[in-house]
Design an enzyme around this catalytic site. Structure first.
Site, mmCIF file in Angstrom:
data_model
loop_
_atom_site.group_PDB
_atom_site.id
_atom_site.type_symbol
_atom_site.label_atom_id
_atom_site.label_comp_id
_atom_site.label_asym_id
_atom_site.label_seq_id
_atom_site.Cartn_x
_atom_site.Cartn_y
_atom_site.Cartn_z
ATOM 1 N N HIS A 29 -5.165 -4.070 -2.410
ATOM 2 C CA HIS A 29 -5.347 -2.870 -3.369
ATOM 3 C C HIS A 29 -4.746 -3.423 -4.885
ATOM 4 O O HIS A 29 -4.921 -2.957 -5.504
ATOM 5 C CB HIS A 29 -4.264 -1.848 -3.120
ATOM 6 N N LYS B 137 -11.914 0.026 -1.426
ATOM 7 C CA LYS B 137 -11.152 0.625 -1.875
ATOM 8 C C LYS B 137 -11.555 0.513 -3.051
ATOM 9 O O LYS B 137 -12.613 1.394 -3.932
ATOM 10 C CB LYS B 137 -9.636 -0.503 -1.597
ATOM 11 N N SER C 4 0.428 -1.581 0.094
ATOM 12 C CA SER C 4 -0.046 -0.164 0.485
ATOM 13 C C SER C 4 0.988 1.627 -0.153
ATOM 14 O O SER C 4 0.498 1.897 -0.221
ATOM 15 C CB SER C 4 -1.024 0.084 0.795
#
Length: 387
Positions: free
Chosen positions: A207, A239, A179
């Site tokens: 992610h 996300k 990240s």
């Protein structure tokens, strides 16, 4: 002030002196590339809403409809009376999306990671963690009570040497996309070393899911890895999917084990059913709308090309996470504040989130950004970095 609280006050002053003090900002608008924050309109380049789903009208509509049907709160834990049809349907759809037997919802990614690792390991076992893993993975390993080993970032040889010395059950844990650096974990090599040493492999693809892969299946789709090669997949919903919560996907045995043993699943209230329904709507869009991933890829390439022309120290990342290394924490904050004054929101990331001496600007992109906005950002960076 009591002596104990006086010590806390001293600690806070020490954090401030090191330019590591963190403060919250108050947003006054929906999430998006244009953000109203503390009374100012800003171009947002620090969100994890990569696909622009957090304020998508279909997702918002699904949330409102479900709130009318189910109410606001879920009322209890999943194992009491909080597990609705919406939760169950989302779990089945996430299992199908990831190509796994089953999926299990958790209220947050942090709780998922802590629950999984502590359920699978005990004091006689060993957990192996990449040195740059997210804090939730590290905390999960420590909570488990297992022997805790960290290997050099993405270093398969170092990991293999450590695995040879381990006894008991062995669990290798890694981020999919890291990240703070934006690089990909070497999952094919990790799956092979896990197989060779009779270890489990757990991937936190927070992610990557929705963003990477032809159909948004994340790093496992990108590398062509199946359930028997990566035993545990964790994904977050806040996300790429733009909502809230997390899930773990894997075999029937894995999911049943977590239902029986994961304290962070058993002893917490289920996330609201309306969130589950909003995520079901988002998941459909993530699968169907490939243009979002294609656009993200083009925007990222445009930024990297421009940043290299400007001589910016951009890390080796092909993801929508594009960190610019500054080094000094004070300087990173100064540049971030300069960009803020110019109308751009980009966070300065400092230790302990990243290693000492590697403070950075963490630039992230959304499919809702336009090429013109990327160019505006590059112009602002060129001015801010020379001030």
């Amino acid at each position: 002030m009591t002596p104990a609280f006086a010590q806390l006050a001293d600690n806070l002053e020490n954090i401030a002196r090191q330019n590591l003090y963190r403060s919250r900002r108050v947003t006054e608008s929906p999430q998006g590339v244009n953000l109203q924050l503390d009374g100012r309109k800003l171009l947002n380049f620090c969100s994890n809403d990569y696909l622009g789903m957090a304020n998508h009208p279909d997702v918002v509509k699904a949330f409102k409809t479900a709130a009318n049907q189910y109410g606001v709160g879920s009322g209890s834990a999943h194992l009491i009376c909080g597990h609705s049809f919406a939760h169950h349907a989302l779990e089945e759809e996430l299992a199908a999306f990831t190509g796994r037997d089953r999926a299990l919802l958790f209220s947050t990614g942090y709780m998922a990671n802590m629950g999984v690792i502590s359920s699978l390991l005990g004091r006689a076992d060993t957990v192996f963690e990449d040195r740059l893993n997210h804090a939730s993975l590290l905390d999960g390993g420590l909570l488990s009570g297992a022997r805790f080993k960290r290997y050099a970032h993405a270093d398969i040889d170092h990991l293999g040497t450590s695995l040879q010395k381990a006894a008991g059950n062995k669990l290798i844990v890694t981020d999919g996309i890291f990240s703070m650096d934006g690089d990909f974990a070497p999952l094919k090599e990790l799956s092979l070393v896990a197989k060779n040493h009779n270890a489990w492999l757990m991937v936190d693809d927070a992610h990557g899911l929705g963003i990477i892969g032809a159909h948004g299946g994340g790093l496992l789709e990108y590398y062509g890895l199946k359930q028997d090669e990566v035993a545990v997949l964790m994904g977050t919903l806040g996300k790429g999917f733009g909502t809230f919560g997390a899930f773990v996907a894997g075999s029937e045995v894995l999911i049943e084990t977590l239902i029986q043993k994961a304290r962070t699943y058993i002893y917490t209230t289920a996330l609201p059913a309306a969130i589950a329904e909003a995520t079901r709507a988002s998941l459909k869009l993530v699968i169907a709308e490939n243009w979002r991933r294609d656009k993200l890829e083009k925007l990222t390439a445009r930024f990297r090309s421009g940043a290299q022309q400007l001589g910016l120290q951009v890390m080796a990342s092909s993801s929508p996470i594009q960190p610019i290394v500054i080094g000094d924490s004070k300087r990173a904050v100064e540049i971030s504040n300069g960009l803020l004054n110019a109308g751009f929101l980009i966070s300065a990331i400092r230790p302990p989130t990243v290693p000492q001496g590697s403070a950075r600007l963490r630039v992230t992109f959304s499919a809702m950004h336009e090429e013109q906005q990327i160019d505006q950002l590059l112009d602002a960076l060129a001015k801010s970095m020379t001030c």
